[in-house]
Design a protein around this motif. Structure first.
Motif, PDB file in Angstrom:
ATOM      1  N   TYR A  65       0.827  -1.196   0.000  1.00 22.47           N
ATOM      2  CA  TYR A  65       0.000   0.000   0.000  1.00 22.47           C
ATOM      3  C   TYR A  65       0.867   1.254   0.000  1.00 22.47           C
ATOM      4  O   TYR A  65       0.574   2.234  -0.693  1.00 22.47           O
ATOM      5  CB  TYR A  65      -0.936  -0.018   1.209  1.00 22.47           C
ATOM      6  CG  TYR A  65      -1.795   1.223   1.351  1.00 22.47           C
ATOM      7  CD1 TYR A  65      -2.723   1.569   0.376  1.00 22.47           C
ATOM      8  CD2 TYR A  65      -1.680   2.040   2.474  1.00 22.47           C
ATOM      9  CE1 TYR A  65      -3.520   2.695   0.513  1.00 22.47           C
ATOM     10  CE2 TYR A  65      -2.466   3.172   2.615  1.00 22.47           C
ATOM     11  CZ  TYR A  65      -3.382   3.494   1.628  1.00 22.47           C
ATOM     12  OH  TYR A  65      -4.168   4.620   1.769  1.00 22.47           O
ATOM     13  N   GLU A  67       3.765   1.525  -1.328  1.00 22.07           N
ATOM     14  CA  GLU A  67       4.310   1.664  -2.679  1.00 22.07           C
ATOM     15  C   GLU A  67       3.251   2.216  -3.637  1.00 22.07           C
ATOM     16  O   GLU A  67       3.568   3.018  -4.529  1.00 22.07           O
ATOM     17  CB  GLU A  67       4.832   0.317  -3.180  1.00 22.07           C
ATOM     18  CG  GLU A  67       6.058  -0.180  -2.444  1.00 22.07           C
ATOM     19  CD  GLU A  67       7.251   0.755  -2.596  1.00 22.07           C
ATOM     20  OE1 GLU A  67       7.448   1.307  -3.705  1.00 22.07           O
ATOM     21  OE2 GLU A  67       7.975   0.964  -1.600  1.00 22.07           O
ATOM     22  N   LEU A  68       2.000   1.783  -3.440  1.00 21.47           N
ATOM     23  CA  LEU A  68       0.927   2.314  -4.281  1.00 21.47           C
ATOM     24  C   LEU A  68       0.758   3.809  -4.049  1.00 21.47           C
ATOM     25  O   LEU A  68       0.585   4.592  -5.006  1.00 21.47           O
ATOM     26  CB  LEU A  68      -0.375   1.577  -3.992  1.00 21.47           C
ATOM     27  CG  LEU A  68      -1.594   2.023  -4.807  1.00 21.47           C
ATOM     28  CD1 LEU A  68      -1.385   1.784  -6.299  1.00 21.47           C
ATOM     29  CD2 LEU A  68      -2.856   1.306  -4.326  1.00 21.47           C
ATOM     30  N   SER A  72       0.831   7.279  -6.400  1.00 18.93           N
ATOM     31  CA  SER A  72      -0.535   7.778  -6.537  1.00 18.93           C
ATOM     32  C   SER A  72      -0.826   9.019  -5.708  1.00 18.93           C
ATOM     33  O   SER A  72      -1.800   9.731  -5.985  1.00 18.93           O
ATOM     34  CB  SER A  72      -1.540   6.678  -6.132  1.00 18.93           C
ATOM     35  OG  SER A  72      -1.310   5.486  -6.831  1.00 18.93           O
ATOM     36  N   HIS A  82       4.971   4.787 -12.714  1.00 15.47           N
ATOM     37  CA  HIS A  82       4.359   3.473 -12.608  1.00 15.47           C
ATOM     38  C   HIS A  82       5.354   2.342 -12.866  1.00 15.47           C
ATOM     39  O   HIS A  82       6.368   2.520 -13.524  1.00 15.47           O
ATOM     40  CB  HIS A  82       3.176   3.389 -13.576  1.00 15.47           C
ATOM     41  CG  HIS A  82       2.143   4.435 -13.329  1.00 15.47           C
ATOM     42  ND1 HIS A  82       1.625   5.234 -14.311  1.00 15.47           N
ATOM     43  CD2 HIS A  82       1.538   4.834 -12.171  1.00 15.47           C
ATOM     44  CE1 HIS A  82       0.740   6.072 -13.808  1.00 15.47           C
ATOM     45  NE2 HIS A  82       0.676   5.855 -12.500  1.00 15.47           N
ATOM     46  N   LEU A 416      -4.615  -3.607  -6.668  1.00 19.08           N
ATOM     47  CA  LEU A 416      -3.467  -2.820  -6.205  1.00 19.08           C
ATOM     48  C   LEU A 416      -2.331  -2.920  -7.217  1.00 19.08           C
ATOM     49  O   LEU A 416      -1.699  -1.913  -7.558  1.00 19.08           O
ATOM     50  CB  LEU A 416      -3.025  -3.312  -4.827  1.00 19.08           C
ATOM     51  CG  LEU A 416      -1.857  -2.581  -4.150  1.00 19.08           C
ATOM     52  CD1 LEU A 416      -1.966  -2.688  -2.634  1.00 19.08           C
ATOM     53  CD2 LEU A 416      -0.495  -3.119  -4.579  1.00 19.08           C
ATOM     54  N   LYS A 417      -2.069  -4.123  -7.690  1.00 13.68           N
ATOM     55  CA  LYS A 417      -0.975  -4.318  -8.640  1.00 13.68           C
ATOM     56  C   LYS A 417      -1.231  -3.597  -9.960  1.00 13.68           C
ATOM     57  O   LYS A 417      -0.316  -3.052 -10.567  1.00 13.68           O
ATOM     58  CB  LYS A 417      -0.763  -5.818  -8.875  1.00 13.68           C
ATOM     59  CG  LYS A 417      -0.306  -6.559  -7.627  1.00 13.68           C
ATOM     60  CD  LYS A 417      -0.319  -8.059  -7.836  1.00 13.68           C
ATOM     61  CE  LYS A 417       0.008  -8.797  -6.545  1.00 13.68           C
ATOM     62  NZ  LYS A 417      -0.072 -10.260  -6.689  1.00 13.68           N
ATOM     63  N   GLY A 419      -2.976  -0.873 -10.155  1.00 11.45           N
ATOM     64  CA  GLY A 419      -2.760   0.524  -9.812  1.00 11.45           C
ATOM     65  C   GLY A 419      -1.292   0.895  -9.857  1.00 11.45           C
ATOM     66  O   GLY A 419      -0.920   1.978 -10.324  1.00 11.45           O
ATOM     67  N   LEU A 420      -0.441   0.000  -9.375  1.00  9.47           N
ATOM     68  CA  LEU A 420       1.004   0.243  -9.450  1.00  9.47           C
ATOM     69  C   LEU A 420       1.468   0.408 -10.896  1.00  9.47           C
ATOM     70  O   LEU A 420       2.436   1.126 -11.168  1.00  9.47           O
ATOM     71  CB  LEU A 420       1.764  -0.914  -8.803  1.00  9.47           C
ATOM     72  CG  LEU A 420       1.824  -0.948  -7.279  1.00  9.47           C
ATOM     73  CD1 LEU A 420       2.392  -2.289  -6.803  1.00  9.47           C
ATOM     74  CD2 LEU A 420       2.653   0.203  -6.736  1.00  9.47           C
ATOM     75  N   TYR A 465      -8.475  -0.436  -3.310  1.00  9.70           N
ATOM     76  CA  TYR A 465      -7.518  -0.149  -4.368  1.00  9.70           C
ATOM     77  C   TYR A 465      -8.178   0.102  -5.716  1.00  9.70           C
ATOM     78  O   TYR A 465      -7.521   0.054  -6.758  1.00  9.70           O
ATOM     79  CB  TYR A 465      -6.508  -1.287  -4.483  1.00  9.70           C
ATOM     80  CG  TYR A 465      -5.882  -1.657  -3.162  1.00  9.70           C
ATOM     81  CD1 TYR A 465      -5.403  -0.668  -2.290  1.00  9.70           C
ATOM     82  CD2 TYR A 465      -5.789  -2.985  -2.745  1.00  9.70           C
ATOM     83  CE1 TYR A 465      -4.852  -0.998  -1.067  1.00  9.70           C
ATOM     84  CE2 TYR A 465      -5.233  -3.316  -1.526  1.00  9.70           C
ATOM     85  CZ  TYR A 465      -4.769  -2.323  -0.688  1.00  9.70           C
ATOM     86  OH  TYR A 465      -4.230  -2.652   0.534  1.00  9.70           O
ATOM     87  N   PHE A 588      -4.010   5.024 -10.241  1.00  6.17           N
ATOM     88  CA  PHE A 588      -4.943   4.883  -9.121  1.00  6.17           C
ATOM     89  C   PHE A 588      -5.407   6.269  -8.684  1.00  6.17           C
ATOM     90  O   PHE A 588      -4.610   7.133  -8.324  1.00  6.17           O
ATOM     91  CB  PHE A 588      -4.259   4.145  -7.977  1.00  6.17           C
ATOM     92  CG  PHE A 588      -5.120   3.972  -6.758  1.00  6.17           C
ATOM     93  CD1 PHE A 588      -6.420   3.504  -6.850  1.00  6.17           C
ATOM     94  CD2 PHE A 588      -4.611   4.270  -5.499  1.00  6.17           C
ATOM     95  CE1 PHE A 588      -7.216   3.342  -5.718  1.00  6.17           C
ATOM     96  CE2 PHE A 588      -5.393   4.106  -4.359  1.00  6.17           C
ATOM     97  CZ  PHE A 588      -6.692   3.646  -4.476  1.00  6.17           C
TER      98      PHE A 588
END
Length: 644
Positions: A65, A67-68, A72, A82, A416-417, A419-420, A465, A588
């Motif tokens: 989270y 890292e996201l 973001s 990204h 989440l992935k 979003g990354l 996410y 994200f």
């Protein structure tokens, strides 16, 4: 299918398990009640094979989270920096300690290492040729054959246990306590009548179940409005462009941009409906079609027509294509007419590693390809091969109560992935207010009931996410120049609080303000009032009185099915502006949206009734009816252009 499940292949002899000290085991997952429309049916044959799959705990989830947020958060210097898919896969791969611990436990239980295979993505272990007897001993459980109201069977159990030292290395195991609600598609019903074993269909793929649009009155072409002052009775593309200050066809980076709409067969658009709509509202688009990405045999079926088969796809594509013109959206058409498809089948197609690490090949959860019974899509399962578009909108949803927390958490981590990697994921929040799909609520014991008083939140809308989109409407007799209100025409905006996911930091101050100033008049008997869980929706857009061409007629359509592709169109246009100046897509959304609520038209009128209550109420600031409010494109693009 039931006979096939009971008599799978030739019986195997049960391996003699060596005597050994029993390791102390603890319950890893448990179901207190069966999911809606499922019942216990029979005991499986002791020698029946169990396709046991163990989801290994992934590495670095404790910092994922953070890292996201790093890519973001609008205050981060790394905003929009990204990751690549390879970086994501390597970052989350299970540790060697996890792999060694689980394999060692299996060997201690008498399972030869030659029967244990780690998937290519590294996230799963598959145990081959395991019998029911072996699986019951391994997991200290009792398997049953369960049957859905549609006739679809499922092998599962009420709970299972693993040694305590192993538990932290395992997310979940299938098949066990995980169920997906499912109904038969039209072709499956035909199969059934011909005494042919049906495949496994999915709720997701059926247009009459879940978050799908609601049908209204038919309108003649001559009566369709042409003036903005009349948008209170009919919504057309120009109404939305005026409401949210969207540009008409001025785009600068269409060749770099992308927008995806997800549909599930047998739901499909009719080409003639697209042309009918464009001839009325956007003549220059007549004859244009979305770019088709066929997933697991997905096709534009014309065997079945009607609102239930064409309403969702016609709505989504007619408005998405109109609002982002001249960009051509991508249509992710998932599943064939027999096996259907699930969210996992779609995720498989845009992330090849997902096929093997999160249930993509689990026959109790997802469409199985090639069709093992014939008559359906017999090509290989779609694993990768399609790029994720910058924005992806989906207008279908489960209830959170349909699935287990372990299963939902693992699927949520995939968002989440994405979003990354810079993908904006949008889901409709639901059309029944605080109730679940079809207006069903929960009893105190977790069972479904139309008379239940406990609110029934949606999933993936509660996943922190992705961005959940609620519904608004132009006030009766109002215009696009006035503030909207929460949708209370035919549908009520889905919203509330999760029973599974903790409140993410990006929305903590907004939700705290809501509870401090507008505490709802309900107790824990109605909803999770701990003030520590994820609230939804995040945002809203108009969801009432859309004029849509369906089966050769113009009809009024309602739902958060309208809201999600509309909001996605706004974000796609924001991406266009960023790409035109050499910046990356926004990715994200939520951290930036919550940090800048002034970018939205606050909605302060209306509620989302359900479960025998008035539901929640729209108030100043964020609320669990319309979220932060509806978008103002000019403010959104101005802010996002200032970010890295």
């Amino acid at each position: 299918m039931l006979a096939r499940l009971l008599l799978l292949a030739a019986p195997l002899s049960v391996l003699a398990l060596p005597s050994r000290p029993a390791a102390a085991k603890r319950t890893h997952e448990r179901r207190s009640v069966l999911p809606h429309q499922w019942e216990e049916h029979a005991d499986p044959h002791p020698d029946m094979r169990v396709p046991l799959r163990i989801a290994l705990s992934q590495s670095n989830l404790d910092i994922a989270y953070d890292e996201l947020l790093r890519v973001s958060d609008p205050e981060s210097p790394d905003f929009a920096s990204h990751w690549t898919a390879k970086q994501v896969a390597e970052f989350f791969a299970p540790s060697k300690d996890t792999l060694d611990t689980v394999v060692s436990w299996l060997e201690q239980e008498g399972i030869d290492p030659s029967r244990v295979k780690q998937t290519q993505s590294l996230g799963w272990l598959e145990v081959s040729n395991l019998t029911v007897t072996e699986a019951e001993t391994l997991l200290d459980t009792k398997y049953k054959i369960y049957k859905h109201a549609s006739g679809a069977p499922h092998l599962g159990c009420g709970s299972y246990s693993v040694p305590e030292h192993v538990s932290k290395h395992i997310d979940f195991i299938t098949p066990t306590v995980h169920f997906d609600s499912r109904v038969n598609s039209p072709r499956q019903e035909k199969r059934k009548k011909r005494d042919v074993e049906p495949g496994i269909a999915k709720t997701i793929g059926q247009p009459w179940v879940g978050t799908t649009p609601k049908e209204g009155a038919t309108v003649s072409a001559a009566s369709i409005i042409t003036e903005l002052e009349e948008c209170g009775s009919q919504i057309t593309p120009i109404c939305l462009q005026a409401l949210y200050k969207m540009p008409f066809d001025v785009q600068f980076a269409t060749s770099k941009n992308s927008y995806g709409i997800v549909e599930y067969t047998p739901q499909s658009y009719l080409p003639t409906d697209l042309d009918m709509f464009f001839e009325q509202f956007l003549p220059q688009a007549s004859g244009k079609r979305p770019t088709m990405d066929s997933i697991d045999g997905g096709n534009i079926q014309t065997e079945y027509e009607g609102f239930g088969y064409n309403g969702e796809s016609d709505l989504d594509l007619q408005y998405a294509m109109s609002l982002v013109w001249p960009l051509t959206p991508t249509l992710y058409q998932a599943g064939d007419m027999v096996e259907g498809a699930s969210f996992n089948n779609f995720l498989d197609a845009i992330d090849g590693t997902y096929c093997t690490y999160d249930g993509g090949d689990d026959p109790t959860q997802d469409g199985v390809y090639p069709d093992p019974y014939g008559g359906g899509y017999e090509g290989p399962e779609t694993c990768g091969g399609y790029a994720a578009t910058n924005v992806i909108s989906t207008s279908y949803a489960y209830n959170e109560a349909d699935l287990t927390p372990f299963y939902e958490t693992r699927q949520c981590n995939e968002y989440l992935k994405l979003g990354l990697q810079g993908v904006s994921i949008l889901y409709s929040s639901g059309d029944y207010g605080v109730a679940g799909n079809d207006g069903e609520c929960l009893n105190a014991d977790g069972t479904y009931s139309y008379d239940g008083i406990r609110f029934n939140p949606s999933f993936p809308g509660t996943c922190p996410y992705m961005t959940s989109v609620g519904a608004t409407q132009v006030k009766p007799n109002g215009t696009v120049f006035e503030a909207e209100e929460a949708s209370e025409t035919v549908i009520y905006s889905g919203g509330g609080f999760s029973n599974v996911f903790a409140m993410p930091s990006y929305q903590s101050s907004a939700v705290k303000y809501y509870f401090e100033n507008y505490l709802p008049p309900y107790t824990s008997a109605q909803y999770n009032n701990s003030q520590t869980t994820r609230g939804f929706p995040d945002v809203s857009a108009n969801g009432a009185n859309y004029v849509v061409a369906i089966d050769g007629e113009f009809e009024l359509v309602y739902g958060t099915s309208c809201s999600s592709p509309t909001f996605g169109s706004v974000i796609t246009l924001v991406n266009d502006a960023r790409l035109a100046v050499g910046k990356n897509p926004v990715g994200f959304l939520n951290p930036t949206l919550y940090a800048n609520p002034w970018m939205f038209n606050d909605i302060t009128v209306g509620g989302n009734q359900g479960c025998g209550t008035a539901g929640f109420t729209s108030v100043p600031g964020w609320d669990p009816v319309t979220g932060l409010g509806t978008p103002d494109y000019t403010l959104l693009v101005a802010k996002y252009l200032t970010l890295p």
